[in-house]
Design a protein around this motif. Structure first.
Motif, PDB file in Angstrom:
ATOM      1  N   PHE A 222       1.330   9.305  -1.142  1.00 13.36           N
ATOM      2  CA  PHE A 222       2.792  10.104  -0.895  1.00 13.36           C
ATOM      3  C   PHE A 222       3.769   9.268  -1.062  1.00 13.36           C
ATOM      4  N   ASP A 223       4.879  10.014  -1.327  1.00 15.66           N
ATOM      5  CA  ASP A 223       6.175   9.065  -1.725  1.00 15.66           C
ATOM      6  C   ASP A 223       6.531   8.500  -0.607  1.00 15.66           C
ATOM      7  N   ALA A 224       6.366   7.371   0.092  1.00 21.16           N
ATOM      8  CA  ALA A 224       7.059   6.741   1.191  1.00 21.16           C
ATOM      9  C   ALA A 224       8.594   6.605   1.020  1.00 21.16           C
ATOM     10  N   ASN A 225       9.133   6.393  -0.160  1.00 18.75           N
ATOM     11  CA  ASN A 225      10.291   5.961  -0.268  1.00 18.75           C
ATOM     12  C   ASN A 225      11.318   7.315  -0.229  1.00 18.75           C
ATOM     13  N   LYS A 226      10.593   8.483  -0.001  1.00 19.31           N
ATOM     14  CA  LYS A 226      11.348   9.820   0.668  1.00 19.31           C
ATOM     15  C   LYS A 226      11.745   9.660   1.996  1.00 19.31           C
ATOM     16  N   PHE A 227      11.351   8.699   2.599  1.00 20.19           N
ATOM     17  CA  PHE A 227      11.511   8.825   4.223  1.00 20.19           C
ATOM     18  C   PHE A 227      12.345   7.605   4.703  1.00 20.19           C
ATOM     19  N   GLY A 228      13.054   8.122   5.592  1.00 20.45           N
ATOM     20  CA  GLY A 228      14.293   7.095   6.488  1.00 20.45           C
ATOM     21  C   GLY A 228      13.029   6.253   7.171  1.00 20.45           C
ATOM     22  N   LEU A 229      12.340   6.888   7.928  1.00 25.60           N
ATOM     23  CA  LEU A 229      11.271   6.183   8.898  1.00 25.60           C
ATOM     24  C   LEU A 229       9.996   6.795   9.036  1.00 25.60           C
ATOM     25  N   ILE A 230       9.081   6.059   9.221  1.00 23.72           N
ATOM     26  CA  ILE A 230       7.619   6.314   9.320  1.00 23.72           C
ATOM     27  C   ILE A 230       7.175   5.720  10.406  1.00 23.72           C
ATOM     28  N   TYR A 231       6.455   6.352  11.440  1.00 21.93           N
ATOM     29  CA  TYR A 231       5.859   5.486  12.489  1.00 21.93           C
ATOM     30  C   TYR A 231       4.378   6.069  12.824  1.00 21.93           C
ATOM     31  N   ALA A 232       3.574   5.311  13.112  1.00 22.27           N
ATOM     32  CA  ALA A 232       2.143   5.474  13.589  1.00 22.27           C
ATOM     33  C   ALA A 232       1.538   4.611  14.442  1.00 22.27           C
ATOM     34  N   GLY A 233       0.855   5.043  15.355  1.00 18.01           N
ATOM     35  CA  GLY A 233       0.111   4.342  16.339  1.00 18.01           C
ATOM     36  C   GLY A 233      -1.065   3.832  15.456  1.00 18.01           C
ATOM     37  N   ALA A 234      -1.375   2.674  15.826  1.00 19.84           N
ATOM     38  CA  ALA A 234      -2.493   2.100  14.908  1.00 19.84           C
ATOM     39  C   ALA A 234      -3.804   2.447  15.113  1.00 19.84           C
ATOM     40  N   GLN A 235      -4.106   3.316  16.274  1.00 27.11           N
ATOM     41  CA  GLN A 235      -5.373   3.245  16.754  1.00 27.11           C
ATOM     42  C   GLN A 235      -6.362   4.481  16.113  1.00 27.11           C
ATOM     43  N   LYS A 236      -5.797   5.018  14.920  1.00 29.25           N
ATOM     44  CA  LYS A 236      -6.839   5.919  14.460  1.00 29.25           C
ATOM     45  C   LYS A 236      -7.157   5.370  13.048  1.00 29.25           C
TER      46      LYS A 236
ATOM     47  N   PRO B  52      17.830  12.155   5.904  1.00 31.50           N
ATOM     48  CA  PRO B  52      16.624  11.350   6.065  1.00 31.50           C
ATOM     49  C   PRO B  52      15.515  12.051   6.624  1.00 31.50           C
ATOM     50  N   MET B  53      14.105  11.772   6.213  1.00 31.89           N
ATOM     51  CA  MET B  53      13.047  12.300   6.838  1.00 31.89           C
ATOM     52  C   MET B  53      12.604  11.337   7.532  1.00 31.89           C
ATOM     53  N   VAL B  54      11.981  11.731   8.903  1.00 31.15           N
ATOM     54  CA  VAL B  54      11.465  11.014   9.695  1.00 31.15           C
ATOM     55  C   VAL B  54       9.859  11.470   9.986  1.00 31.15           C
ATOM     56  N   SER B  55       8.950  10.513   9.991  1.00 30.13           N
ATOM     57  CA  SER B  55       7.748  11.229  10.121  1.00 30.13           C
ATOM     58  C   SER B  55       6.938  10.436  11.091  1.00 30.13           C
ATOM     59  N   ASP B  56       6.110  11.190  11.831  1.00 30.23           N
ATOM     60  CA  ASP B  56       5.005  10.582  12.638  1.00 30.23           C
ATOM     61  C   ASP B  56       3.696  10.867  11.880  1.00 30.23           C
ATOM     62  N   MET B  57       3.075   9.734  11.582  1.00 29.49           N
ATOM     63  CA  MET B  57       2.007   9.879  10.372  1.00 29.49           C
ATOM     64  C   MET B  57       0.671   9.028  11.232  1.00 29.49           C
ATOM     65  N   SER B  58       0.892   9.192  12.476  1.00 29.36           N
ATOM     66  CA  SER B  58      -0.064   8.466  13.334  1.00 29.36           C
ATOM     67  C   SER B  58      -1.751   8.685  13.066  1.00 29.36           C
ATOM     68  N   SER B  59      -1.749  10.089  12.547  1.00 32.73           N
ATOM     69  CA  SER B  59      -3.214  10.202  12.355  1.00 32.73           C
ATOM     70  C   SER B  59      -3.747  10.408  10.912  1.00 32.73           C
ATOM     71  N   ASP B  60      -2.542  10.156   9.699  1.00 31.81           N
ATOM     72  CA  ASP B  60      -3.205  10.285   8.514  1.00 31.81           C
ATOM     73  C   ASP B  60      -2.437   9.036   7.893  1.00 31.81           C
ATOM     74  N   ILE B  61      -1.974   8.104   8.402  1.00 34.11           N
ATOM     75  CA  ILE B  61      -1.533   6.960   7.434  1.00 34.11           C
ATOM     76  C   ILE B  61      -2.572   6.208   6.717  1.00 34.11           C
TER      77      ILE B  61
ATOM     78  N   LEU C 178       0.871  -1.294  -0.012  1.00 35.06           N
ATOM     79  CA  LEU C 178      -0.007   0.024   0.010  1.00 35.06           C
ATOM     80  C   LEU C 178       0.906   1.458  -0.075  1.00 35.06           C
ATOM     81  N   LEU C 179       1.850   1.106   0.612  1.00 37.35           N
ATOM     82  CA  LEU C 179       2.999   2.557   0.585  1.00 37.35           C
ATOM     83  C   LEU C 179       3.952   2.288  -0.726  1.00 37.35           C
ATOM     84  N   ASN C 180       3.833   1.194  -1.372  1.00 37.17           N
ATOM     85  CA  ASN C 180       4.669   1.259  -2.696  1.00 37.17           C
ATOM     86  C   ASN C 180       6.221   1.297  -2.401  1.00 37.17           C
ATOM     87  N   LEU C 181       6.493   0.541  -1.187  1.00 31.62           N
ATOM     88  CA  LEU C 181       7.895   0.587  -0.928  1.00 31.62           C
ATOM     89  C   LEU C 181       9.068  -0.095  -1.517  1.00 31.62           C
TER      90      LEU C 181
END
Ligand code: PLP
Length: 355
Positions: free
Chosen positions: A177-191, A163-172, A58-61
């Motif tokens: 978007f181009d996820a390959n631009k990021f070194g790390l993405i994190y998200a709490g599952a609960q949204k 490298p970009m790191v992103s907190d995507m908890s509330s819109d993952i 889904l993120l086309n990694l």
């Protein structure tokens, strides 16, 4: 009938909830509950594999990313990111766009130097700063993609020299978007993914193992990646429900379809906020979140009455965050357009009542 506009834990699709409920008593027709099967069982390994594969799809990694499901919420990631990526004496750059970004900044300061490249704190975080430079000597640049409390969202990620790191908890998984631009993405599952208890981390493997310090095993991404996210007992049920949600996203047409639906829902609600003379949006128009829609009343003394009317109509969770006030309607992936229409109709009805 209830319409859940709560900011988190958020809403899941009915199909997912029904399948998740069935698995509590009989998982995969095994006669066992998902809550009592071993995380080392073939059946759960299949769940973990599918969840990780769906995230990649889904993120086309590109190749070279690990997908982890950890515990401790996004809040633990505020510390794990610098613990693993920021050496003592080195600096990381952060964009301060809200309370969660500020918490991430606070934790990073325990590990190294932090440069806040810009902040919108002076205006109660009603906009996303765009005029800033990311230092080339930063270990990474941290950005919060969606600010759940203030209803702002980064529409275009910057070109970063580090490298970009992103907190995507509330819109993952809510938009492409181009996820390959990021070194790390994190998200709490609960949204947008599942129940509280699982935190997704996507990390480019070449980011790991670079800092000098010793990292305790449970806080070490490398150890979790090497252990296939099963270094210790993972949050089996939360991962299972997240996997069901990822399957559901794929089944309805993937991120492109979800994004189309999310755009339509957000347009419907923001159009009413802008049209209706009783209401006004609080976020800068160009930064408006498609997940958390924040608004107030021109006459704040009317707010309790509208809140009661919404409650009576079954709309729950629309009270704004205590630090902002007013209203916040969270319209995550699983919220149908028809539920947003219910809220919009109430706003129109309130206008006629007062007009
Ligand atoms: N980051 C963002 C953007 C959030 O919205 C939240 C929670 O609402 C958090 C971090 C904290 O997440 P957790 O409660 O999983 O630690």
């Amino acid at each position: 009938m209830k319409y859940n506009f709560g900011a988190g834990p958020g809403i899941l699709s009915q199909e997912v909830l029904q399948e998740a409920a069935k698995a509590v008593t009989d998982f995969n027709n095994s006669g066992l509950s998902i809550l009592e099967i071993s995380h080392r069982s073939v059946d759960f390994q299949a769940v973990m594999d599918e969840a990780q594969q769906l995230v990649k799809e889904l993120l086309n990694l590109d190749a070279g990313y690990s997908v982890l499901f950890l515990q401790g919420g996004a809040s633990l990631q505020f510390a794990m990111v610098p613990y693993n990526l920021l050496d003592e004496g080195k600096m990381a750059a952060y964009l301060d766009t809200g309370a969660w970004a500020s918490k991430a900044i606070k934790e990073a300061k325990y590990f190294g130097d932090v440069k806040v490249v810009a902040s919108s704190k002076e205006s109660t975080y009603t906009y996303i700063p765009k005029d800033y430079a990311i230092p080339e000597n930063a270990a990474y640049f941290h950005i919060t993609s969606n600010n759940t409390i203030y209803g702002t969202q980064v529409k275009e990620f910057p070109a970063s020299p580090v490298p970009m790191v992103s907190d995507m908890s509330s819109d993952i998984f809510s938009r492409s978007f181009d996820a390959n631009k990021f070194g790390l993405i994190y998200a709490g599952a609960q949204k947008n993914m599942g129940p509280a208890g699982a935190t997704m981390v996507v990390v480019r493997e070449d980011m790991l193992g670079k800092v000098q310090r010793t990292i305790p095993s449970m806080l070490n991404y490398k150890i979790h990646a090497e252990g296939g996210s099963m270094y210790n007992t993972p949050s089996v049920y939360a991962i299972y429900v997240s996997m069901l949600t990822l399957r559901w996203i794929k089944s309805i047409g993937g991120i492109a379809e979800i994004e189309k639906q999310n755009n339509a829902k957000a347009a419907l609600l923001y159009e009413e906020i802008d049209r209706n003379p009783l209401f006004k949006g609080t976020a800068a128009a160009e930064d408006r979140s498609h997940m958390n829609v924040c608004f107030v009343m021109e006459d704040p003394s009317l707010e309790p009455e509208f809140m009661q009317m919404a409650k009576d109509a079954g709309c729950v969770g629309i009270k704004g965050h205590r630090s902002v006030g007013g209203f916040r309607a969270s319209i995550y992936n699983a919220m149908p357009l028809s539920s947003v229409q219910v809220l919009v109709d109430l706003m129109k009805e309130f206008e006629s009542k007062k007009g």
